[in-house]
Design an enzyme around this catalytic site. Structure first.
Site, PDB file in Angstrom:
ATOM      1  N   GLU A   8       7.958   2.629   5.225  1.00  0.00           N
ATOM      2  CA  GLU A   8       9.553   3.327   5.118  1.00  0.00           C
ATOM      3  C   GLU A   8       9.230   4.400   3.824  1.00  0.00           C
ATOM      4  OE1 GLU A   8      13.314   1.132   5.248  1.00  0.00           O
ATOM      5  OE2 GLU A   8      14.170   2.922   4.319  1.00  0.00           O
ATOM      6  N   HIS A  10       9.615   8.553   2.859  1.00  0.00           N
ATOM      7  CA  HIS A  10      10.118   9.640   3.105  1.00  0.00           C
ATOM      8  C   HIS A  10       9.745  10.957   2.866  1.00  0.00           C
ATOM      9  CE1 HIS A  10      12.717   6.955   5.134  1.00  0.00           C
ATOM     10  NE2 HIS A  10      13.268   6.469   4.155  1.00  0.00           N
ATOM     11  N   HIS A 165      16.480   3.231  11.007  1.00  0.00           N
ATOM     12  CA  HIS A 165      16.844   3.730   9.535  1.00  0.00           C
ATOM     13  C   HIS A 165      18.187   3.680   9.385  1.00  0.00           C
ATOM     14  CE1 HIS A 165      16.634   5.723   5.800  1.00  0.00           C
ATOM     15  NE2 HIS A 165      15.669   5.032   5.590  1.00  0.00           N
ATOM     16  N   ASP A 286      10.141   2.659   0.193  1.00  0.00           N
ATOM     17  CA  ASP A 286      11.300   3.559   0.412  1.00  0.00           C
ATOM     18  C   ASP A 286      11.344   4.537  -0.522  1.00  0.00           C
ATOM     19  OD1 ASP A 286      13.802   4.700   1.830  1.00  0.00           O
ATOM     20  OD2 ASP A 286      14.562   2.786   1.036  1.00  0.00           O
TER      21      ASP A 286
END
Ligand code: GRE
Ligand code: ZN
Length: 327
Positions: A8, A10, A165, A286
């Protein structure tokens, strides 16, 4: 632990960067945050090196393509984001893989883009940021409705995971958050929004039609694992409108997978592990909304898993799940 895999994680492109501003922390941090989220080179890789993350699947920031009301624009931004990710993957194939951003405004275009990403760019699956807006800023479309069955047929055929998400609820749909913007965001509302969407999918009969679908949710399951028993317990009394042929808990444990993204806490993790089992849990960070240092610093040392499970959840589960070509 060395050799961890995270997914996850980004990035952003110019077209989606500004949406992230309110989440970047204190105002002085924006320039540095911009640098972090746009960079797919040495800064990200150095961070991975020092935290023992060998490989990471990259995805577009939220709400990304889902927040674009014009369908044509959504299609072109998704394509640009995916081509940007593909470019980084090509430069660093041993460190990065891709998850596709999808123009869910048009289910057929979303199927087409996912197919392109998987078959031509070698992406491992999709990352979609919750409900999609379309045509009107006040619209919020969820993917359990019949218009998306053909899309799900494509996901099922390609046999790739779909990461659902979070995104924030729209102000026009959020009367109960009024006066408390903090509550709508990552501290609480993200999980409410994402868990409702995931539960809608479970209750729609989708997984009876396509039992091989694999959905991923982050943040230790967006509160669902903790609540799973009660959902089924109460559903015995009020299953109105539920279209699954099996109890929701069974569907969830068959079709959903959970990551540690942004939730580095022993008691919560232990509960998630107890409910989901070590086979359905994965490490993730994240980044750059969290630091890899916080994610890995906690994960590498948490006493609530054995070293055998640490290796599974941190690495080997992901190799099998995504079909990665790593040892
Ligand atoms: C996330 O990507 O999960 C995220 C954001 C913004 C703030 C917090 C957060 O996109 O966890
Ligand atoms: Zn995230």
């Amino acid at each position: 632990m060395k050799g961890k895999i995270a997914f996850e994680e980004h990035m952003a492109i110019e077209e989606t960067l500004q949406e992230t501003k309110s989440f970047a922390g204190e105002s002085g941090r924006w320039d540095d945050f911009t640098n972090q989220i746009l960079d797919m080179g040495s800064r990200r890789l150095d961070n991975m090196d020092v935290t023992g993350i060998e490989f990471a699947l990259q995805s577009l920031n939220a709400p990304g393509v889902q927040g674009i009301v014009d369908t044509t624009e959504a299609i072109s931004v998704a394509k640009k984001a995916n081509d940007t990710i593909a470019n980084a993957v090509n430069k660093h194939p041993d460190r990065y893989g891709g998850l596709a951003a999808l123009p869910m405004q048009d289910p057929e275009a979303a199927s087409y883009e996912l197919t392109r990403c998987v078959t031509e760019l070698g992406f491992k699956g999709a990352m979609v940021n919750g409900f999609t807006q379309k045509d009107s800023h006040d619209s919020a479309i969820y993917y359990d409705i019949p218009e998306y069955r053909e899309f799900w047929a494509t996901v099922s055929e390609l046999d790739v995971p779909f990461y659902l998400h979070p995104r924030m609820q729209l102000p026009s749909h959020a009367q109960n958050y009024e006066g408390h913007p903090w509550l709508m965001s990552a501290p609480w509302g993200f999980a409410v929004e994402t868990s409702i969407h995931a539960l809608r999918l479970c209750g729609s009969g989708l997984f009876d039609d396509y039992p091989n679908l694999r959905l991923v949710i982050g943040h230790l399951g967006e509160f669902i694992p903790h609540a799973l028993w009660r959902i089924d317990a109460r559903m015995r009394f009020s299953p109105r409108g539920y279209r699954g042929t099996r109890p929701l808990g069974e569907i969830f444990l068959d079709n959903f997978f959970v990551t540690t993204s942004g939730f580095y806490n022993d008691p919560a993790f232990k509960n998630t592990l107890d409910v989901m089992g070590a086979e359905r849990l994965f490490f993730s960070a994240d980044y750059p909304f969290e630091t890899m240092q916080d994610a890995a610093g906690w994960y590498d040392k948490t006493p609530v898993i054995s070293d055998e499970d640490r290796t599974k959840i941190g690495r080997t589960n992901a190799i099998e799940f995504w079909g990665l070509e790593l040892e």
